[in-house]
Design a protein around this motif. Structure first.
Motif, PDB file in Angstrom:
ATOM      1  N   PRO A 136      13.081  -0.960  11.376  1.00  0.00           N
ATOM      2  CA  PRO A 136      12.826  -0.743   9.949  1.00  0.00           C
ATOM      3  C   PRO A 136      14.030  -1.158   9.124  1.00  0.00           C
ATOM      4  O   PRO A 136      15.128  -0.631   9.298  1.00  0.00           O
ATOM      5  CB  PRO A 136      12.569   0.770   9.861  1.00  0.00           C
ATOM      6  CG  PRO A 136      13.225   1.344  11.077  1.00  0.00           C
ATOM      7  CD  PRO A 136      13.123   0.294  12.142  1.00  0.00           C
TER       8      PRO A 136
ATOM      9  N   GLY B 195      10.032  -0.313   4.270  1.00  0.00           N
ATOM     10  CA  GLY B 195      10.035  -1.567   4.994  1.00  0.00           C
ATOM     11  C   GLY B 195       9.634  -2.743   4.116  1.00  0.00           C
ATOM     12  O   GLY B 195       8.700  -2.644   3.312  1.00  0.00           O
TER      13      GLY B 195
ATOM     14  N   SER C 180       9.070  -6.111   7.931  1.00  0.00           N
ATOM     15  CA  SER C 180       9.398  -4.916   8.701  1.00  0.00           C
ATOM     16  C   SER C 180       8.323  -3.851   8.491  1.00  0.00           C
ATOM     17  O   SER C 180       7.177  -4.166   8.133  1.00  0.00           O
ATOM     18  CB  SER C 180      10.778  -4.403   8.281  1.00  0.00           C
ATOM     19  OG  SER C 180      11.171  -3.310   9.062  1.00  0.00           O
TER      20      SER C 180
END
Length: 296
Positions: A26, A58, A62
């Protein structure tokens, strides 16, 4: 991209290990406070209504995840919610939440009703933050699957299910369409959500009823002022259907303060009004709202 898929891609050689490592961690690439809080049904947003923003911090490369616990205390009732949510690639969100309604005064002092909620959200277009040079908001479609787990504390009256209170069903689906815009020059976040629903008191009193048993569009709005990078103040309004004759359901509203000291923790404290929850305690239910969220 799910971790299992990334691992398989690395093993097959289609994704370089360095890129996979970046994607599976993350990155917390979004601005502080714009990861939002967890609304009372578990979706990313404000306290009462979901936003088009995807939960967590995120970026598009991500993911982010969080857990939350929320408590509402009024004169006669308590509503508690706890859950987990995951935001993937700043585009897709999955949330799981459990809610509990409890009575605190006669004749419903022993009342306890629980329900489980599975939520999905997909960003359709726009970017609430990046598109500062145009009016286009970020738009997201959401769906919440809700199942009521029955009524406890009223067994002496022969009531064990919400359908015995007039609801047509103990499970239902809410569909939401949200538009969110961040105006950096004005330090404002604006959100409007339209919800198609049959839910009575979020679904805690079931779905549909003796007055209505059809999907109705309900408007939900949020206005948030960004005081600084870590502090926000805001207000929300959420329209509600009136399906049950035993429940004079009215709109919800709140005003709140949100504190985001770091991206791993946030706190939202507010005053909320829930209207008349049932005819058995016929007065407007006003009280305190507190939500804590931790994540990565």
């Amino acid at each position: 991209m799910p971790v299992a898929v990334l691992v398989a891609s690395v093993l097959s050689g289609s994704v370089p290990p360095a890129q996979a490592q970046t994607l599976t961690m993350p990155d917390q690439g979004r601005l502080l406070a714009l990861g939002g809080a967890s609304q009372i049904e578990g979706a990313g947003g404000g306290g009462l209504t979901p936003w088009a923003l995807i939960t967590g911090y995120g970026s598009r490369d991500s993911y982010g995840a969080n857990v939350h616990t929320t408590g509402v205390r009024t004169q006669d009732y308590a509503i508690d919610s706890a859950g987990i949510a995951i935001g993937i690639a700043d585009r897709f969100e999955v949330s799981l939440a459990s809610q509990k309604l409890q009575g605190s005064k006669a004749p419903l002092a022993d009342l306890a009703i629980t329900q489980d909620i599975v939520g999905l959200k997909l960003k359709l277009s726009g970017d609430a933050l990046v598109d500062q040079d145009r009016a286009m908001p970020q738009i997201a479609l959401g769906i919440q699957f809700k199942r009521n787990n029955g009524v406890h504390g009223l067994e002496a009256l022969g009531v064990t299910d919400v359908t015995q209170l007039g609801a047509r069903s103990n499970h239902g689906i809410d569909v939401t369409l949200s538009a969110t815009k961040v105006l950096l020059a004005q330090s404002l976040l604006l959100n409007a959500t339209v919800r198609a629903t049959k839910a009575n008191q979020l679904g805690l009193l079931g779905f549909g009823g003796d007055l209505h048993d059809r999907y109705q569009p309900m408007l939900e709005t949020s206005v948030v002022y960004l005081v600084n990078r870590k502090l926000v103040v805001g207000a929300e309004y959420r329209m509600k259907p009136h399906n049950l004759s035993v429940d004079a359901e009215k709109a919800y509203a709140d005003v709140f303060v949100g504190y985001f000291p770091v991206k791993n923790f946030s706190m939202v404290l507010g005053w909320v009004t829930l209207g008349d929850l049932t005819i058995f305690n016929p007065r407007r239910q006003n009280g305190v709202y507190l939500s804590l969220q931790g994540g990565l």
